[in-house]
Design a protein around this motif. Structure first.
Motif, PDB file in Angstrom:
ATOM      1  N   VAL A 598      -1.386  42.995  30.086  1.00 58.38           N
ATOM      2  CA  VAL A 598      -1.624  42.481  28.728  1.00 58.38           C
ATOM      3  C   VAL A 598      -1.535  40.958  28.705  1.00 58.38           C
ATOM      4  O   VAL A 598      -2.391  40.274  28.121  1.00 58.38           O
ATOM      5  CB  VAL A 598      -0.621  43.095  27.733  1.00 58.38           C
ATOM      6  N   GLN A 602      -4.747  37.723  28.530  1.00 53.86           N
ATOM      7  CA  GLN A 602      -4.817  36.642  27.537  1.00 53.86           C
ATOM      8  C   GLN A 602      -4.631  35.261  28.173  1.00 53.86           C
ATOM      9  O   GLN A 602      -4.461  34.267  27.480  1.00 53.86           O
ATOM     10  CB  GLN A 602      -3.759  36.862  26.451  1.00 53.86           C
ATOM     11  N   GLU A 698       8.586  44.966  14.221  1.00 53.93           N
ATOM     12  CA  GLU A 698       7.718  43.853  14.617  1.00 53.93           C
ATOM     13  C   GLU A 698       8.021  42.599  13.797  1.00 53.93           C
ATOM     14  O   GLU A 698       8.004  41.483  14.320  1.00 53.93           O
ATOM     15  CB  GLU A 698       6.241  44.238  14.455  1.00 53.93           C
ATOM     16  N   VAL A 713       3.168  48.665  26.522  1.00 51.66           N
ATOM     17  CA  VAL A 713       1.922  48.053  26.055  1.00 51.66           C
ATOM     18  C   VAL A 713       2.115  47.457  24.668  1.00 51.66           C
ATOM     19  O   VAL A 713       1.744  46.302  24.404  1.00 51.66           O
ATOM     20  CB  VAL A 713       0.770  49.077  26.060  1.00 51.66           C
ATOM     21  N   LYS A 714       2.721  48.236  23.759  1.00 49.77           N
ATOM     22  CA  LYS A 714       2.968  47.732  22.414  1.00 49.77           C
ATOM     23  C   LYS A 714       3.937  46.551  22.464  1.00 49.77           C
ATOM     24  O   LYS A 714       3.747  45.540  21.779  1.00 49.77           O
ATOM     25  CB  LYS A 714       3.533  48.851  21.537  1.00 49.77           C
ATOM     26  N   ALA A 716       4.352  44.475  24.907  1.00 49.11           N
ATOM     27  CA  ALA A 716       3.652  43.331  25.481  1.00 49.11           C
ATOM     28  C   ALA A 716       2.772  42.636  24.450  1.00 49.11           C
ATOM     29  O   ALA A 716       2.665  41.401  24.434  1.00 49.11           O
ATOM     30  CB  ALA A 716       2.823  43.767  26.681  1.00 49.11           C
ATOM     31  N   LYS A 717       2.124  43.391  23.581  1.00 47.43           N
ATOM     32  CA  LYS A 717       1.249  42.798  22.567  1.00 47.43           C
ATOM     33  C   LYS A 717       2.048  41.982  21.549  1.00 47.43           C
ATOM     34  O   LYS A 717       1.639  40.892  21.144  1.00 47.43           O
ATOM     35  CB  LYS A 717       0.437  43.890  21.871  1.00 47.43           C
ATOM     36  N   ILE A 718       3.193  42.523  21.134  1.00 46.27           N
ATOM     37  CA  ILE A 718       4.051  41.763  20.218  1.00 46.27           C
ATOM     38  C   ILE A 718       4.642  40.551  20.943  1.00 46.27           C
ATOM     39  O   ILE A 718       4.738  39.453  20.384  1.00 46.27           O
ATOM     40  CB  ILE A 718       5.177  42.655  19.659  1.00 46.27           C
ATOM     41  N   ALA A 720       3.278  38.851  23.321  1.00 42.34           N
ATOM     42  CA  ALA A 720       2.240  37.813  23.420  1.00 42.34           C
ATOM     43  C   ALA A 720       2.160  36.988  22.134  1.00 42.34           C
ATOM     44  O   ALA A 720       2.006  35.761  22.172  1.00 42.34           O
ATOM     45  CB  ALA A 720       0.886  38.452  23.737  1.00 42.34           C
ATOM     46  N   LYS A 721       2.273  37.666  20.984  1.00 46.68           N
ATOM     47  CA  LYS A 721       2.272  36.935  19.710  1.00 46.68           C
ATOM     48  C   LYS A 721       3.463  35.984  19.629  1.00 46.68           C
ATOM     49  O   LYS A 721       3.358  34.860  19.140  1.00 46.68           O
ATOM     50  CB  LYS A 721       2.313  37.911  18.535  1.00 46.68           C
TER      51      LYS A 721
END
Length: 739
Positions: A598, A602, A698, A713-714, A716-718, A720-721
């Motif tokens: 992830v 980016q 979150e 995965v979830k 990692a996405k948070i 990244a933000k």
């Protein structure tokens, strides 16, 4: 043949030797006495003994006019200063450079006839050099300092050098004071201490006597002075230049460079740690980014002021200690600067590149900014000694792309072989070549500015407002940024041994903001003086009246400027951010792969940190290669940290003091931290875990910068933000921990 070791001398023989040594040392000292100068109680003179009446101002055609070449005092002072150190640069000695291109978005023909600002189809080659200012070539990248940001545009009309900094203003208003400023900030002369630092008596002594420095000091004490990367700092031309179009119409302009990665900084404690872990941090960062293909990018922006609006502001456009707030004159992006190639040879390119504020092309011209006028003389003079003579422009990195033809000849290191009999103009023996060029055909002509004034050593009264923009800058900062500025001032002034200098500086700070002065005074254990010592401004000519030089208190048209705070910078990308993933044998391979996938998708760089180098065997027997061990890595070299799951890995990391410290330090420096739910016990071993909220979602995760979850995965996405937000400075005070 062996040599017999001499026996140690004893008694009278040894005493005679010591006496001879003392006599020799005394003789050496005595021989130096005729060449030793002590200025105590003496009057100021030139090097030729002429008494100086005004060491504060250069000779100008009117108090806002051009500096005059006949000013022998200015020429002598700056010439001597330029030649004080060889062979490294007097300032900006430590640098890093790269090649690239500039691509124009839209023609600027209404404002300038400069070809590279008119032709959108041509890529203009550039070479950019970044630098610190005060330190030597061997100093650290992470000093609290101004950063140089100099660009050489190799245009079809010759070279244009934009010689700027990462701060838009400067310490002084007149080039006459530049040698004094640099002498003050450099290591103190009796012991060459401290290196690459302004936290000492001589700098703050000078600053506290020169209130015109107040605005720049606010920038220097801000986080702008400790950037995360050269790729994440702004660039400014500092001076107000002129643009001239084909019809001869003039506009004033300020040059800006805004990084597409946003403007980001590190914490001061972190900067000091990086200096120990990797003093080449910024140079390595720039090199690695370009080598990996993550090319640094900036947008070139222009602030354009019509000539007829020169006097409509509550500050003087020619004053280099002032900005034009972006709310008053927006910055218009006109093109993109991209760095895409590292130098082949550091010395031949980065070290020998010679920038000069006087290298301009048709369509760009100077103003009567008295700091700029002095730089026009100083830069060429400096290169003469640093690069061996008047032919420094023939060094490959300095050569323009266009052919060079003139009647300059000979000199040290001449490389051009000139043919023909005539080296003068006019001539009849060589067809009068090279020919002069008409303005219509691209010949440079200076702007036809009317000058009607008396010769004076003076400054315009419009230069006497020293505090309104310093106050504007401070008021524009977020609360964490204000706290950092106060802490920086406490640190710097806390290194000053002379209490009177600290006290005097508190008086200057009081002119900017009462709360700032109070916070700094408390940290120094001093009280703010009720009555300021007069004169407040000590930069006064011998015959000057103090009251004619006292600062004028002006009220800024703005209470605050959003553009001045890094809190409002771009925060949408994690491109090139470095993330540490802490692993040990038995790590959960799924969570490592998922998070790496992830983040790297980016544009981030994810590296594995383990107790030792070599193979790390995951719980499912997947083999990972550790990029670093805890011995060679440190949290200060990364932007964020992730702890994956895996029973054995988690247990090993919990028992590894370096891993726990890694996390504590990352938290202290307000970085994003993420962990798999299985890794909770590692976080529980840290100082900060007990300070975290009871429940996590979150929203709270993105407020705190701490992400914990079962789905990698979830998570990692948070994560990244959170990384894109750079730092969570708001947690700094309430979440302070030892690390």
């Amino acid at each position: 043949m062996a040599t017999k070791k001499p026996s140690p001398k004893k008694g009278t023989e040894a005493a005679i030797d010591r006496k001879e040594v003392l006599q020799q040392e005394t003789a050496k000292t005595t021989s130096l006495l005729p060449h030793t100068a002590d200025a105590a109680g003496e009057q100021m003179t030139t090097n030729h003994g002429v008494k100086i009446n005004d060491d504060q101002n250069s000779l100008k055609a009117g108090d806002r006019g051009a500096t005059l070449l006949e000013d022998f005092i200015l020429r002598e002072k700056i010439t001597h200063f330029d030649h004080e150190r060889i062979p490294e640069r007097v300032v900006h000695a430590r640098g890093s450079g790269a090649h690239g291109v500039f691509q124009l978005y839209e023609s600027q023909a209404p404002y300038t006839k400069a070809a590279f600002l008119n032709d959108t189809k041509t890529e203009t080659p550039v070479f950019v050099r970044f630098s610190t200012v005060a330190g030597s070539r061997g100093s650290t990248d992470l000093a609290r300092d101004v950063r140089g940001f100099a660009i050489k545009f190799y245009t079809e009309e010759g070279n244009f050098d934009l010689v700027g900094n990462n701060m838009p203003v400067f310490f002084i208003q007149d080039a006459m004071k530049f040698p004094d400023l640099v002498h003050a900030v450099k290591p103190e002369p009796e012991n060459e201490i401290p290196q690459a630092a302004s936290a000492h008596d001589t700098f703050w002594d000078f600053i506290s006597l020169m209130p015109e420095s107040a605005h720049m000091v606010m920038w220097l004490m801000s986080d702008r002075a400790i950037p995360r990367s050269y790729r994440m700092m702004e660039g400014f031309g500092v001076h107000t230049f002129r643009l001239i179009n084909a019809e001869g119409k003039s506009s004033f302009v300020k040059f800006h460079l805004k990084p597409l990665l946003g403007v980001h900084a590190v914490a001061w404690d972190e900067a000091q740690n990086i200096s120990g872990k990797d003093p080449d941090f910024h140079r390595r960062d720039l090199w690695d980014a370009i080598e990996s293909g993550a090319y640094p990018e900036w947008e070139l922006g222009l602030q354009i002021v019509p000539e007829e609006d020169e006097f409509k502001f509550d500050f003087d456009l020619l004053d280099p200690t002032k900005i034009i707030p972006e709310e008053l004159v927006p910055v218009q992006p006109v093109g993109k600067l991209t760095l895409n190639r590292n130098p082949d040879n550091f010395f031949a390119e980065t070290e020998q590149v010679a920038f000069h504020v006087g290298h301009i092309v048709p369509g760009i011209d100077f103003t009567n900014d008295p700091l700029m006028q002095g730089r026009l003389f100083s830069y060429t003079d400096t290169q003469l000694i640093r690069l061996g003579g008047p032919n420094f422009q023939e060094i490959p990195i300095n050569r323009p792309l266009v052919p060079v033809h003139n009647n300059q000849r000979d000199g040290f290191m001449r490389q051009t072989v000139n043919r023909g009999k005539s080296s003068y103009n006019p001539n009849s023996l060589g067809n009068n070549d090279p020919q002069q060029v008409k303005a219509a055909d691209g010949g440079f002509t200076s702007y036809n500015e009317r000058i009607d004034a008396r010769k004076v050593r003076a400054r315009s009264n419009s230069f006497r407002d020293h505090f309104s923009q310093a106050r504007l800058f401070f008021n524009s900062q977020s609360d964490p940024e204000k706290n950092h500025m106060a802490e920086a001032l406490i640190f710097e002034l806390g290194k000053v041994k002379t209490v009177a200098i600290r006290q005097r500086m508190l008086g200057i700070l009081k002119q900017i903001d009462d709360s700032l002065a109070t916070q700094v005074a408390y940290g120094l254990g001093l009280s703010i003086p009720n009555d300021l010592a007069r004169p407040l401004n000590h930069s006064i000519p011998a015959d000057g009246k103090p009251e004619d030089h006292e600062p004028i208190q002006m009220k800024s048209a703005l209470a605050a400027s959003k553009a001045l705070s890094m809190a409002h910078t771009r925060k949408e990308s994690i491109l090139t951010r470095k993330i540490a993933i802490l692993v040990a044998d038995g790590v959960d391979a799924v969570s490592v792969k998922a998070v790496k996938s992830v983040l790297e998708a980016q544009g981030a760089v994810a590296e594995l940190i383990a107790p030792r180098l070599g193979n790390v065997i995951a719980a499912d027997d997947t083999v990972f290669m550790a990029d670093h061990s805890f011995l060679t890595a440190a949290s200060v070299l990364f932007d964020a940290v992730y702890v994956p799951g895996g029973t054995n890995s988690v247990a090993s990391l919990e028992a590894e003091p370096n891993a726990v410290h890694f996390l504590n330090e990352a938290f202290k420096h307000c970085k994003a931290i993420a962990a798999d739910e299985q890794a909770i016990q590692v976080l529980e071993a840290t100082y900060f875990y007990k300070k975290l909220p009871e429940e996590y979602n979150e929203e709270t995760a993105l407020a705190e910068g701490i992400i914990i979850g079962p789905d990698p995965v979830k998570t990692a996405k948070i994560f990244a933000k959170a990384i894109a937000m750079h730092r969570f400075w708001e947690r700094e005070k309430p979440r302070m921990i030892p690390a």
